[in-house]
Write an enzyme that holds these catalytic residues in place. Structure first.
Site, PDB file in Angstrom:
ATOM      1  N   GLY A 151      40.935  76.470 151.560  1.00  0.00           N
ATOM      2  CA  GLY A 151      40.622  75.139 151.026  1.00  0.00           C
ATOM      3  C   GLY A 151      39.259  74.636 151.488  1.00  0.00           C
TER       4      GLY A 151
ATOM      5  N   TYR B 102      58.281  83.016 153.451  1.00  0.00           N
ATOM      6  CA  TYR B 102      56.987  82.515 152.957  1.00  0.00           C
ATOM      7  C   TYR B 102      56.818  82.834 151.475  1.00  0.00           C
ATOM      8  CZ  TYR B 102      52.047  82.752 151.689  1.00  0.00           C
ATOM      9  OH  TYR B 102      50.866  82.627 151.009  1.00  0.00           O
TER      10      TYR B 102
ATOM     11  N   THR C 101      50.267  83.434 145.355  1.00  0.00           N
ATOM     12  CA  THR C 101      49.856  84.595 146.160  1.00  0.00           C
ATOM     13  C   THR C 101      50.391  85.893 145.557  1.00  0.00           C
ATOM     14  OG1 THR C 101      50.213  85.698 148.295  1.00  0.00           O
ATOM     15  CG2 THR C 101      51.857  84.090 147.668  1.00  0.00           C
ATOM     16  N   ASP C 102      49.717  86.992 145.864  1.00  0.00           N
ATOM     17  CA  ASP C 102      50.193  88.304 145.385  1.00  0.00           C
ATOM     18  C   ASP C 102      51.539  88.667 146.016  1.00  0.00           C
ATOM     19  OD1 ASP C 102      49.350  88.933 147.994  1.00  0.00           O
ATOM     20  OD2 ASP C 102      48.181  90.687 147.409  1.00  0.00           O
ATOM     21  N   GLU C 103      51.885  88.000 147.143  1.00  0.00           N
ATOM     22  CA  GLU C 103      53.130  88.362 147.839  1.00  0.00           C
ATOM     23  C   GLU C 103      54.373  88.021 147.030  1.00  0.00           C
ATOM     24  OE1 GLU C 103      53.450  87.570 151.967  1.00  0.00           O
ATOM     25  OE2 GLU C 103      51.363  88.095 152.357  1.00  0.00           O
TER      26      GLU C 103
ATOM     27  N   LYS D 178      56.699  80.427 148.155  1.00  0.00           N
ATOM     28  CA  LYS D 178      55.528  80.397 147.263  1.00  0.00           C
ATOM     29  C   LYS D 178      55.948  80.720 145.827  1.00  0.00           C
ATOM     30  CE  LYS D 178      51.702  79.884 148.016  1.00  0.00           C
ATOM     31  NZ  LYS D 178      50.871  78.647 148.010  1.00  0.00           N
TER      32      LYS D 178
HETATM   33  P1  NAD Z   1      45.873  77.830 155.956  1.00  0.00           P
HETATM   34  O1  NAD Z   1      47.163  77.930 156.696  1.00  0.00           O
HETATM   35  O2  NAD Z   1      44.609  78.212 156.620  1.00  0.00           O
HETATM   36  O3  NAD Z   1      45.692  76.324 155.450  1.00  0.00           O
HETATM   37  C1  NAD Z   1      46.740  75.554 154.944  1.00  0.00           C
HETATM   38  C2  NAD Z   1      46.296  74.083 154.971  1.00  0.00           C
HETATM   39  O4  NAD Z   1      47.349  73.301 154.375  1.00  0.00           O
HETATM   40  C3  NAD Z   1      46.073  73.531 156.380  1.00  0.00           C
HETATM   41  O5  NAD Z   1      44.886  72.782 156.408  1.00  0.00           O
HETATM   42  C4  NAD Z   1      47.284  72.637 156.616  1.00  0.00           C
HETATM   43  O6  NAD Z   1      47.012  71.545 157.478  1.00  0.00           O
HETATM   44  C5  NAD Z   1      47.584  72.171 155.207  1.00  0.00           C
HETATM   45  N1  NAD Z   1      48.989  71.758 155.018  1.00  0.00           N
HETATM   46  C6  NAD Z   1      50.094  72.445 155.419  1.00  0.00           C
HETATM   47  N2  NAD Z   1      51.199  71.733 155.082  1.00  0.00           N
HETATM   48  C7  NAD Z   1      50.757  70.613 154.459  1.00  0.00           C
HETATM   49  C8  NAD Z   1      51.425  69.501 153.880  1.00  0.00           C
HETATM   50  N3  NAD Z   1      52.760  69.396 153.875  1.00  0.00           N
HETATM   51  N4  NAD Z   1      50.681  68.516 153.314  1.00  0.00           N
HETATM   52  C9  NAD Z   1      49.321  68.601 153.324  1.00  0.00           C
HETATM   53  N5  NAD Z   1      48.647  69.615 153.878  1.00  0.00           N
HETATM   54  C10 NAD Z   1      49.361  70.614 154.430  1.00  0.00           C
HETATM   55  O7  NAD Z   1      46.101  78.649 154.616  1.00  0.00           O
HETATM   56  P2  NAD Z   1      45.064  79.506 153.737  1.00  0.00           P
HETATM   57  O8  NAD Z   1      45.055  80.878 154.225  1.00  0.00           O
HETATM   58  O9  NAD Z   1      43.805  78.737 153.594  1.00  0.00           O
HETATM   59  O10 NAD Z   1      45.852  79.505 152.334  1.00  0.00           O
HETATM   60  C11 NAD Z   1      45.638  78.457 151.402  1.00  0.00           C
HETATM   61  C12 NAD Z   1      46.523  78.687 150.196  1.00  0.00           C
HETATM   62  O11 NAD Z   1      46.215  79.941 149.601  1.00  0.00           O
HETATM   63  C13 NAD Z   1      48.013  78.739 150.502  1.00  0.00           C
HETATM   64  O12 NAD Z   1      48.689  78.107 149.454  1.00  0.00           O
HETATM   65  C14 NAD Z   1      48.336  80.216 150.538  1.00  0.00           C
HETATM   66  O13 NAD Z   1      49.683  80.443 150.175  1.00  0.00           O
HETATM   67  C15 NAD Z   1      47.377  80.735 149.487  1.00  0.00           C
HETATM   68  N6  NAD Z   1      46.927  82.135 149.635  1.00  0.00           N
HETATM   69  C16 NAD Z   1      46.398  82.547 150.818  1.00  0.00           C
HETATM   70  C17 NAD Z   1      45.905  83.845 150.932  1.00  0.00           C
HETATM   71  C18 NAD Z   1      45.291  84.359 152.223  1.00  0.00           C
HETATM   72  O14 NAD Z   1      45.013  85.559 152.309  1.00  0.00           O
HETATM   73  N7  NAD Z   1      45.036  83.516 153.208  1.00  0.00           N
HETATM   74  C19 NAD Z   1      45.975  84.716 149.828  1.00  0.00           C
HETATM   75  C20 NAD Z   1      46.553  84.248 148.635  1.00  0.00           C
HETATM   76  C21 NAD Z   1      47.007  82.945 148.558  1.00  0.00           C
HETATM   77  O1  DAU Z   2      48.586  88.777 150.345  1.00  0.00           O
HETATM   78  C1  DAU Z   2      48.244  87.413 150.433  1.00  0.00           C
HETATM   79  C2  DAU Z   2      48.804  86.857 151.707  1.00  0.00           C
HETATM   80  O2  DAU Z   2      48.043  87.430 152.764  1.00  0.00           O
HETATM   81  C3  DAU Z   2      48.776  85.344 151.776  1.00  0.00           C
HETATM   82  O3  DAU Z   2      49.616  84.831 150.766  1.00  0.00           O
HETATM   83  C4  DAU Z   2      49.229  84.860 153.151  1.00  0.00           C
HETATM   84  O4  DAU Z   2      49.084  83.459 153.242  1.00  0.00           O
HETATM   85  C5  DAU Z   2      48.360  85.515 154.211  1.00  0.00           C
HETATM   86  O5  DAU Z   2      48.801  85.143 155.494  1.00  0.00           O
HETATM   87  C6  DAU Z   2      48.383  87.034 154.071  1.00  0.00           C
HETATM   88  O6  DAU Z   2      49.687  87.574 154.419  1.00  0.00           O
HETATM   89  P1  DAU Z   2      49.816  88.951 155.254  1.00  0.00           P
HETATM   90  O7  DAU Z   2      51.117  88.972 155.918  1.00  0.00           O
HETATM   91  O8  DAU Z   2      49.433  90.106 154.411  1.00  0.00           O
HETATM   92  O9  DAU Z   2      48.597  88.692 156.300  1.00  0.00           O
HETATM   93  P2  DAU Z   2      48.500  88.890 157.900  1.00  0.00           P
HETATM   94  O10 DAU Z   2      47.069  88.672 158.255  1.00  0.00           O
HETATM   95  O11 DAU Z   2      49.539  88.126 158.618  1.00  0.00           O
HETATM   96  O12 DAU Z   2      48.841  90.443 158.067  1.00  0.00           O
HETATM   97  C7  DAU Z   2      48.096  91.437 157.383  1.00  0.00           C
HETATM   98  C8  DAU Z   2      48.692  92.789 157.747  1.00  0.00           C
HETATM   99  O13 DAU Z   2      48.441  93.038 159.132  1.00  0.00           O
HETATM  100  C9  DAU Z   2      50.181  92.863 157.571  1.00  0.00           C
HETATM  101  O14 DAU Z   2      50.533  94.170 157.147  1.00  0.00           O
HETATM  102  C10 DAU Z   2      50.734  92.625 158.970  1.00  0.00           C
HETATM  103  C11 DAU Z   2      49.658  93.223 159.848  1.00  0.00           C
HETATM  104  N1  DAU Z   2      49.489  92.593 161.183  1.00  0.00           N
HETATM  105  C12 DAU Z   2      49.283  91.252 161.229  1.00  0.00           C
HETATM  106  C13 DAU Z   2      49.135  90.617 162.449  1.00  0.00           C
HETATM  107  C14 DAU Z   2      48.933  89.122 162.522  1.00  0.00           C
HETATM  108  C15 DAU Z   2      49.513  93.367 162.338  1.00  0.00           C
HETATM  109  O15 DAU Z   2      49.657  94.599 162.277  1.00  0.00           O
HETATM  110  N2  DAU Z   2      49.345  92.745 163.537  1.00  0.00           N
HETATM  111  C16 DAU Z   2      49.183  91.398 163.644  1.00  0.00           C
HETATM  112  O16 DAU Z   2      49.069  90.886 164.781  1.00  0.00           O
END
Ligand code: NAD
Ligand code: DAU
Length: 334
Positions: A14, A148, A124-126, A152
């Site tokens: 964001g 999670y 998300t792709d998940e 989603k």
């Molecule tokens: P993040 O955890 O870094 O940020 C989430 C933000 O949402 C935080 O600022 C938190 O304070 C806010 N938030 C949480 N609950 C809230 C609530 N009830 N009301 C208002 N604000 C709230 O997450 P991110 O990695 O930036 O992901 C952002 C979005 O993208 C999420 O919807 C996630 O599912 C999606 N997404 C993330 C990834 C990834 O790889 N990080 C990939 C695909 C989709």
């Molecule tokens: O695919 C999109 C998603 O990617 C988003 O929707 C989620 O918000 C985001 O958190 C992320 O999910 P993952 O579970 O794929 O991400 P994470 O960084 O937690 O983990 C990536 C991979 O690494 C996963 O296979 C788990 C592994 N991992 C993660 C952590 C934190 C480890 O092996 N060790 C670790 O300590």
């Protein structure tokens, strides 16, 4: 001048998106509605917060009152707000169901009431679950496997239902794993970079052979812009980058770039229900003229450099509650 409501704008993606919006559309107005959970951080927007066209509102997307206060006059809603960490969803699913499903409902209701022109649900792709071979298309069934991803999926389909039932102009994106600046250091890449910088161990789950498709956050931000402008209402758009890597490959890349020894790698207990591989077919968004412009290596090198040069940002985060979480989750000291 367009008015955007960005929810969850103090989080990783964001905040990168708000920075993108303000530089791409300098005349726009942005309201950032964020609860500031442990993952929300106003330091992510330190360079933006004084701008006259940016306003931060601390609030919960589940709170109808605050949502109805900020919604009037908004043209486009982009909903990033979510509980986003799979590991935490295993310990406390309730927070995920609340924000990632009920919170989406509250936003959709207000968007309908005030006639927003576009509602972008960041999914998300998940939601597809794991795939051994091949890649998921937007029309494939959803088989989420963690609290999670199941939450989603709920938010994703709820947004779709508001398009079908009420004609709300909704578009939905499903992106792969993001990396880049301002990512909370509980996620794989920032955790491993910051641990390696401090000569701390890198805890790899299971055999380290799980596969993710990694996208640089700026490419994701441009993709959201394209979907918001060109996407068809009611449609889903997969966003991927073609950078499928095992966790071991990611770990070795980080250690090698930082000149750190492989002995920092430790294999720890696997994540319950750990999805083996995510893979998307993103031909549909390519059809809208988008493709990633950052190569994996270039973007990883920039990211590693950013964490090396911005200790002020992440060092304070790795303290207090974080250390408690780390100890409990990994059963090891940081
Ligand atoms: P993040 O955890 O870094 O940020 C989430 C933000 O949402 C935080 O600022 C938190 O304070 C806010 N938030 C949480 N609950 C809230 C609530 N009830 N009301 C208002 N604000 C709230 O997450 P991110 O990695 O930036 O992901 C952002 C979005 O993208 C999420 O919807 C996630 O599912 C999606 N997404 C993330 C990834 C990834 O790889 N990080 C990939 C695909 C989709
Ligand atoms: O695919 C999109 C998603 O990617 C988003 O929707 C989620 O918000 C985001 O958190 C992320 O999910 P993952 O579970 O794929 O991400 P994470 O960084 O937690 O983990 C990536 C991979 O690494 C996963 O296979 C788990 C592994 N991992 C993660 C952590 C934190 C480890 O092996 N060790 C670790 O300590």
């Amino acid at each position: 001048m367009e008015k955007f409501l960005v929810t969850g704008g103090a989080g990783f993606i964001g905040s990168n998106f708000i920075r993108y919006l303000i530089s791409r559309y300098p005349g726009c107005h942005v309201i950032n509605l964020d609860k500031l959970t442990y993952a929300g951080n106003l330091n992510n927007l330190r360079d933006i917060c004084g701008l006259p066209n940016y306003r931060f509102v601390r609030g919960d997307i589940c709170d109808e009152k605050v949502v109805n206060e900020v919604m009037p006059g908004v043209d486009i809603v982009i909903n990033f707000a979510a509980e986003s960490h799979v590991d935490r969803s295993i310990g406390s699913p309730g927070d995920f169901i609340r924000t990632d499903v009920f919170g989406v409902y509250v936003l959709l209701e207000a968007a309908k009431r005030y006639g927003v022109k576009k509602f972008v649900q960041i999914s998300t792709d998940e939601v597809y679950g794991s795939i051994e071979a091949g890649s998921f298309k937007e029309t494939d069934p959803l088989m989420p496997s963690s609290p999670y991803s199941a939450s989603k999926a709920g938010g994703d389909r709820l947004a779709y239902s508001y398009y079908v039932t009420y004609g709300l102009p909704v578009v939905i994106t499903r992106c792969s794993n993001n990396f880049g600046p301002y990512q909370y250091p509980e996620k794989l890449i920032p955790l491993f970079i910051t641990n390696a910088l401090d000569d701390k161990e890198l805890p790899i789950y299971g055999d380290g052979l799980n596969v993710r498709d990694w996208i640089y956050v700026e490419d994701h931000c441009r993709a959201i812009d394209v979907v918001m402008r060109e996407g068809k209402d009611g449609e889903v758009y997969n966003i991927g980058a073609g950078n499928e890597k095992t966790n071991l490959e990611i770990t070795e890349y980080i250690l090698d770039r930082l000149g750190k020894p492989r002995s920092l790698m430790v294999f720890v207990k696997d994540r319950p229900g750990h999805d083996r591989r995510y893979s998307l077919d993103w031909g549909k968004i390519r059809g809208l003229g988008w493709e990633p412009i950052h190569s994996f290596e270039e973007a990883m090198d920039r990211t590693i450099e950013w964490y090396r040069d911005n200790r002020w940002w992440w060092e304070p985060l790795k303290s207090g509650e974080y250390l408690e979480y780390y100890r409990r989750h990994y059963q090891r000291e940081l």
